[in-house]
Design an enzyme around this catalytic site. Structure first.
Site, short mmCIF file in Angstrom:
data_model
loop_
_atom_site.label_atom_id
_atom_site.label_comp_id
_atom_site.label_asym_id
_atom_site.label_seq_id
_atom_site.Cartn_x
_atom_site.Cartn_y
_atom_site.Cartn_z
N ARG A 190 0.87 -1.19 0.00
CA ARG A 190 0.00 0.00 0.00
C ARG A 190 0.89 1.23 0.00
O ARG A 190 1.83 1.32 0.76
CB ARG A 190 -0.91 0.02 1.22
CG ARG A 190 -1.89 -1.14 1.29
CD ARG A 190 -2.80 -0.97 2.51
NE ARG A 190 -3.63 -2.13 2.75
CZ ARG A 190 -4.91 -2.22 2.43
NH1 ARG A 190 -5.53 -1.20 1.85
NH2 ARG A 190 -5.61 -3.31 2.70
N TYR A 221 -3.44 3.84 12.24
CA TYR A 221 -3.01 5.18 11.86
C TYR A 221 -3.72 6.20 12.73
O TYR A 221 -4.93 6.10 12.94
CB TYR A 221 -3.38 5.50 10.41
CG TYR A 221 -2.99 4.46 9.40
CD1 TYR A 221 -1.85 4.61 8.62
CD2 TYR A 221 -3.79 3.33 9.19
CE1 TYR A 221 -1.52 3.67 7.66
CE2 TYR A 221 -3.45 2.39 8.24
CZ TYR A 221 -2.31 2.56 7.48
OH TYR A 221 -1.98 1.63 6.54
N HIS A 243 1.22 7.05 0.20
CA HIS A 243 0.06 7.91 0.39
C HIS A 243 0.36 9.13 1.26
O HIS A 243 1.23 9.09 2.12
CB HIS A 243 -1.08 7.13 1.07
CG HIS A 243 -1.51 5.92 0.34
ND1 HIS A 243 -1.94 4.79 0.97
CD2 HIS A 243 -1.58 5.66 -0.99
CE1 HIS A 243 -2.27 3.88 0.07
NE2 HIS A 243 -2.06 4.37 -1.14
N HIS A 253 3.84 7.91 2.56
CA HIS A 253 3.99 6.70 3.37
C HIS A 253 3.41 5.47 2.68
O HIS A 253 2.38 5.54 2.01
CB HIS A 253 3.26 6.91 4.71
CG HIS A 253 3.17 5.67 5.53
ND1 HIS A 253 2.00 4.93 5.62
CD2 HIS A 253 4.09 5.05 6.30
CE1 HIS A 253 2.22 3.89 6.42
NE2 HIS A 253 3.47 3.94 6.84
#
Length: 187
Positions: free
Chosen positions: A67, A140, A70, A127
């Site tokens: 992922r 998060y 971002h 990130h």
């Protein structure tokens, strides 16, 4: 529980300006473990003392899920705190702040649930992570709420991670991000 646990917390500056690795105390006994991941006084005597929690969320990812990278652009840019609650990940981030002395610097750190650590990332840091275990849960904390129109990204493969690509699971959105070189940073 009193604040005596604060004396066991360790805050370490990372190789990107404004980014910190925070070791948290882990209290274990015959019942299991207790780990406090946030308290307003957590960071009182640290460089990140003004973090104002606005939103918290978590992601659950299977092995080989990648992922990122971002971030949110201004005016919704946010400071972020990340921790691994379950499993193991390779967490990575890059400085996209043009005025920073560490602009373009990439850092990667293994986070796992058996070693309670937080990573603090200031505004202007992109990130991402790669799940190394069969499953991983990342928590998060941000100081700005999610703003879909300002939720952006950098193509992970353009930052020199050196990750084997043949078994990665990546969303179409993450594959479509601009390269680091082509991204016009507002930071």
């Amino acid at each position: 529980m009193s604040n005596h646990w604060l004396c066991y917390m360790s805050v370490k500056q990372l190789d990107i300006s404004g980014c910190y690795l925070i070791d948290l105390p882990k209290f274990e006994d015959h019942r299991g473990a207790f780990i406090k991941t946030f308290h307003p006084s957590h960071f009182e005597d640290t460089p990140i003392h003004d973090f104002d929690l606005k939103e918290e969320f978590y992601s659950v990812s299977k092995k080989n899920v990648l992922r990122g990278l971002h971030f949110q652009e201004p005016p919704a840019a946010h400071n972020k705190i990340v921790t691994c609650l379950e499993g193991k990940v390779l967490d990575f981030f890059i400085d996209i702040r043009k005025s920073s002395d560490t602009f373009g610097k990439l850092v990667s750190i293994e986070l796992n649930s058996s070693s309670p650590q937080l990573i603090y990332l200031p505004k202007g840091i992109a990130h991402g992570f790669l799940t190394l275990s069969e499953q991983a849960t990342l928590l998060y904390k941000t100081d700005h709420v999610y703003a879909p129109s300002l939720d952006k990204g950098i193509l992970w493969s353009s930052v020199g991670l050196g990750i084997e690509t043949n078994s990665l699971i990546i969303s179409d959105r993450d594959k479509s991000f601009p390269t680091f070189k082509d991204y016009e940073s507002p930071f």
